[in-house]
Enzyme design. Sequence first.
Site, PDB file in Angstrom:
ATOM      1  N   ARG A 143       0.818  -1.216   0.000  1.00 51.28           N
ATOM      2  CA  ARG A 143       0.000   0.000   0.000  1.00 51.28           C
ATOM      3  C   ARG A 143       0.849   1.261   0.000  1.00 51.28           C
ATOM      4  O   ARG A 143       0.340   2.363  -0.138  1.00 51.28           O
ATOM      5  CB  ARG A 143      -0.897   0.049   1.242  1.00 51.28           C
ATOM      6  CG  ARG A 143      -1.822  -1.120   1.406  1.00 51.28           C
ATOM      7  CD  ARG A 143      -2.469  -1.099   2.767  1.00 51.28           C
ATOM      8  NE  ARG A 143      -3.669  -0.296   2.790  1.00 51.28           N
ATOM      9  CZ  ARG A 143      -4.905  -0.794   2.791  1.00 51.28           C
ATOM     10  NH1 ARG A 143      -5.109  -2.089   2.771  1.00 51.28           N
ATOM     11  NH2 ARG A 143      -5.941  -0.002   2.815  1.00 51.28           N
ATOM     12  N   TYR A 146       0.519   4.052  -2.658  1.00 53.40           N
ATOM     13  CA  TYR A 146      -0.580   5.025  -2.505  1.00 53.40           C
ATOM     14  C   TYR A 146      -0.292   5.955  -1.336  1.00 53.40           C
ATOM     15  O   TYR A 146      -0.329   7.171  -1.463  1.00 53.40           O
ATOM     16  CB  TYR A 146      -1.877   4.254  -2.281  1.00 53.40           C
ATOM     17  CG  TYR A 146      -3.126   5.109  -2.168  1.00 53.40           C
ATOM     18  CD1 TYR A 146      -3.613   5.827  -3.254  1.00 53.40           C
ATOM     19  CD2 TYR A 146      -3.845   5.169  -0.980  1.00 53.40           C
ATOM     20  CE1 TYR A 146      -4.773   6.586  -3.156  1.00 53.40           C
ATOM     21  CE2 TYR A 146      -5.006   5.919  -0.867  1.00 53.40           C
ATOM     22  CZ  TYR A 146      -5.473   6.629  -1.961  1.00 53.40           C
ATOM     23  OH  TYR A 146      -6.625   7.371  -1.849  1.00 53.40           O
ATOM     24  N   GLU A 148       2.440   6.724   0.328  1.00 55.61           N
ATOM     25  CA  GLU A 148       3.580   7.646   0.216  1.00 55.61           C
ATOM     26  C   GLU A 148       3.351   8.693  -0.868  1.00 55.61           C
ATOM     27  O   GLU A 148       3.809   9.827  -0.748  1.00 55.61           O
ATOM     28  CB  GLU A 148       4.877   6.886  -0.012  1.00 55.61           C
ATOM     29  CG  GLU A 148       5.351   6.113   1.217  1.00 55.61           C
ATOM     30  CD  GLU A 148       5.545   6.998   2.456  1.00 55.61           C
ATOM     31  OE1 GLU A 148       5.933   8.172   2.318  1.00 55.61           O
ATOM     32  OE2 GLU A 148       5.287   6.504   3.572  1.00 55.61           O
ATOM     33  N   ARG A 187     -12.761  -3.330  -3.214  1.00 50.85           N
ATOM     34  CA  ARG A 187     -13.024  -2.717  -1.909  1.00 50.85           C
ATOM     35  C   ARG A 187     -14.223  -3.384  -1.252  1.00 50.85           C
ATOM     36  O   ARG A 187     -15.068  -3.975  -1.909  1.00 50.85           O
ATOM     37  CB  ARG A 187     -13.213  -1.209  -2.052  1.00 50.85           C
ATOM     38  CG  ARG A 187     -11.855  -0.551  -2.167  1.00 50.85           C
ATOM     39  CD  ARG A 187     -11.943   0.923  -2.095  1.00 50.85           C
ATOM     40  NE  ARG A 187     -12.417   1.453  -3.361  1.00 50.85           N
ATOM     41  CZ  ARG A 187     -12.522   2.755  -3.599  1.00 50.85           C
ATOM     42  NH1 ARG A 187     -12.195   3.613  -2.670  1.00 50.85           N
ATOM     43  NH2 ARG A 187     -12.936   3.188  -4.761  1.00 50.85           N
ATOM     44  N   PHE A 192     -18.531  -7.170  -1.135  1.00 51.37           N
ATOM     45  CA  PHE A 192     -19.607  -7.905  -0.449  1.00 51.37           C
ATOM     46  C   PHE A 192     -20.912  -7.847  -1.248  1.00 51.37           C
ATOM     47  O   PHE A 192     -21.623  -8.841  -1.368  1.00 51.37           O
ATOM     48  CB  PHE A 192     -19.856  -7.327   0.954  1.00 51.37           C
ATOM     49  CG  PHE A 192     -18.797  -7.680   1.976  1.00 51.37           C
ATOM     50  CD1 PHE A 192     -17.793  -8.587   1.687  1.00 51.37           C
ATOM     51  CD2 PHE A 192     -18.822  -7.102   3.254  1.00 51.37           C
ATOM     52  CE1 PHE A 192     -16.815  -8.914   2.631  1.00 51.37           C
ATOM     53  CE2 PHE A 192     -17.863  -7.424   4.207  1.00 51.37           C
ATOM     54  CZ  PHE A 192     -16.855  -8.324   3.902  1.00 51.37           C
ATOM     55  N   ARG A 212     -13.590  -0.147  10.107  1.00 52.10           N
ATOM     56  CA  ARG A 212     -13.628   0.967   9.168  1.00 52.10           C
ATOM     57  C   ARG A 212     -14.841   1.826   9.536  1.00 52.10           C
ATOM     58  O   ARG A 212     -15.732   1.388  10.258  1.00 52.10           O
ATOM     59  CB  ARG A 212     -13.775   0.484   7.712  1.00 52.10           C
ATOM     60  CG  ARG A 212     -12.575  -0.271   7.140  1.00 52.10           C
ATOM     61  CD  ARG A 212     -11.338   0.592   7.008  1.00 52.10           C
ATOM     62  NE  ARG A 212     -10.221  -0.104   6.355  1.00 52.10           N
ATOM     63  CZ  ARG A 212      -9.329  -0.875   6.997  1.00 52.10           C
ATOM     64  NH1 ARG A 212      -9.421  -1.059   8.306  1.00 52.10           N
ATOM     65  NH2 ARG A 212      -8.342  -1.446   6.331  1.00 52.10           N
TER      66      ARG A 212
HETATM   67  N1  UDP Z   1     -12.102  -6.589   3.092  1.00 48.28           N
HETATM   68  C1  UDP Z   1     -12.662  -7.840   3.355  1.00 48.28           C
HETATM   69  N2  UDP Z   1     -13.129  -8.555   2.297  1.00 48.28           N
HETATM   70  C2  UDP Z   1     -13.104  -8.133   0.996  1.00 48.28           C
HETATM   71  C3  UDP Z   1     -12.543  -6.853   0.740  1.00 48.28           C
HETATM   72  C4  UDP Z   1     -12.046  -6.111   1.816  1.00 48.28           C
HETATM   73  O1  UDP Z   1     -12.725  -8.284   4.503  1.00 48.28           O
HETATM   74  O2  UDP Z   1     -13.541  -8.862   0.101  1.00 48.28           O
HETATM   75  C5  UDP Z   1     -11.587  -5.818   4.227  1.00 48.28           C
HETATM   76  C6  UDP Z   1     -10.150  -5.299   4.044  1.00 48.28           C
HETATM   77  O3  UDP Z   1      -9.210  -6.272   4.431  1.00 48.28           O
HETATM   78  C7  UDP Z   1     -10.162  -4.075   4.959  1.00 48.28           C
HETATM   79  C8  UDP Z   1     -11.595  -3.575   4.899  1.00 48.28           C
HETATM   80  O4  UDP Z   1     -12.372  -4.649   4.378  1.00 48.28           O
HETATM   81  O5  UDP Z   1      -9.854  -4.451   6.279  1.00 48.28           O
HETATM   82  C9  UDP Z   1     -11.770  -2.364   4.004  1.00 48.28           C
HETATM   83  O6  UDP Z   1     -11.135  -2.648   2.807  1.00 48.28           O
HETATM   84  P1  UDP Z   1     -11.213  -1.723   1.520  1.00 48.28           P
HETATM   85  O7  UDP Z   1     -10.417  -2.395   0.466  1.00 48.28           O
HETATM   86  O8  UDP Z   1     -12.625  -1.402   1.237  1.00 48.28           O
HETATM   87  O9  UDP Z   1     -10.552  -0.334   1.914  1.00 48.28           O
HETATM   88  P2  UDP Z   1      -9.329   0.120   2.822  1.00 48.28           P
HETATM   89  O10 UDP Z   1      -9.995   0.854   3.919  1.00 48.28           O
HETATM   90  O11 UDP Z   1      -8.570  -1.069   3.363  1.00 48.28           O
HETATM   91  O12 UDP Z   1      -8.513   0.952   1.938  1.00 48.28           O
END
Ligand code: UDP
Length: 327
Positions: A143, A146, A148, A187, A192, A212
Site C-alpha cells: 500500500r 498510494y 507515500e 473494496r 460484499f 472501518r
Molecule cells: N475486506 C474484506 N473482504 C473483501 C474486501 C475487503 O474483509 O472482500 C476488508 C479489508 O481487508 C479491509 C476492509 O475490508 O480491512 C476495508 O477494505 P477496503 O479495500 O474497502 O478499503 P481500505 O480501507 O482497506 O482501503
Amino acid sequence: MKKVLITGAAGFLGSHLCDRFIKEGYFVIGMDNYITGDKKNLKHLENHSSFKFIEHDVTEFVKIEGKLDYILHFASPASPIDYLKIPIQTLKVGSLGTHNLLGLAKAKKARILIASTSEVYGNPLVHPQTEDYYGNVNTIGPRGVYDEAKRFQESITMAYHRFHGVETRIVRIFNTYGPRMRLNDGRVIPAFMGQALRGEDLTVFGDGTQTRSFCYVDDEVEGIYRLLLSDYVYPVNIGNPNEITIKDFAEEIIKLTGTKQKVIYKDLPVNDPLQRQPDISLAKKLLNWEPKVERAEGMKVTFNYFKSLDKNELYKSEHKDFLKYNK
Ligand code: UDP
C-alpha cells in the site's frame, strides 16, 4: 461563471463532484485518462452546456485555455487491488500529477484542493485519527505506493502554498461509498455486494475484527465543497465517525441483501490497517459540517445501484484477481 477543473472526473468521487459543482452554477472541466475511471459515470453530462471533458493523463503537462478559478485533484487509483496492479501509475499521479496541477494553479492563480486520504495515517497508533497525528506507514509495503504518494502530495502542496503563495486546501478522505463505485474494484462494499448478487460467500479478510468507518458520498462531497470555500490551508479529515468491524459489517450486508450465503475467512492483506475512525472535530468547528446519512440508508441506495448495473459487470474478474494476489 466560475470555472473549475476536476481531475479523476470519471471516477466515483470525481463524477459526484462534477454534478455538485454544475448544480452550484460553475462551469466544470472534467479530466480523466480512464485508467480506473468509467465513461458511464459522466454519460449524463455529455451534452451539458456547463461541462467539458478532456481525456488526459495528468502526469503529463496539463494545458487549460483561458481562466481557471478552482482545481480539484481527484485523479488516483484508490483501491488496494489498484495498488497491486498499477503501482507505478499510483505513485506518479499522486506525485508528478500533483506537481503539474500545482504548477497550473500557480500559473492561473487558481485555488487548488488536493484529495488526500486516511491512508496517510497508515495502521494508526492513535485512535480515532486526528489531523495532528503523523501516521504509521510502511513505505515499502504494497500500500506504500498510494500512502507515500499521498504523503508526498501533502508536502508538495504545503510547499507551493508556503513558497509560491498558492491557495491550497487538503482534504483527508476516509472510506466513502455510494453509487458509481466500481463494482469489482476489490473494496469491501462492492466486494460484499457483488458477492451477494452473484450468490457467492462473503470473503472477510483476517478475523474481521479490523474496523472501518463508512461515509456516504453526498456527505463527503458536502464536506469537500465547504472546505474548498473555507480559508483553512492545513489538512482536514472528512469522513463518518460511525465505526464498525468488518465482520459485523458482513452480517449487515447479509441482512440488507437477503443473501443465503455465509461469511468465509481469507488472509488479511499485508499492512491492512486494523482500525480506522476519523476525528471530525476540526471539520465540525471550521466548516460546521458533519455527516447526515445513516449507514442503513446509504447502503440501501448503493445496493440498488449495483443491482441496476449490466449483468456483465458482475462477472468482471477484478475481485477474484485480488483474492489471487492476496495469498
Ligand atoms: N475486506 C474484506 N473482504 C473483501 C474486501 C475487503 O474483509 O472482500 C476488508 C479489508 O481487508 C479491509 C476492509 O475490508 O480491512 C476495508 O477494505 P477496503 O479495500 O474497502 O478499503 P481500505 O480501507 O482497506 O482501503
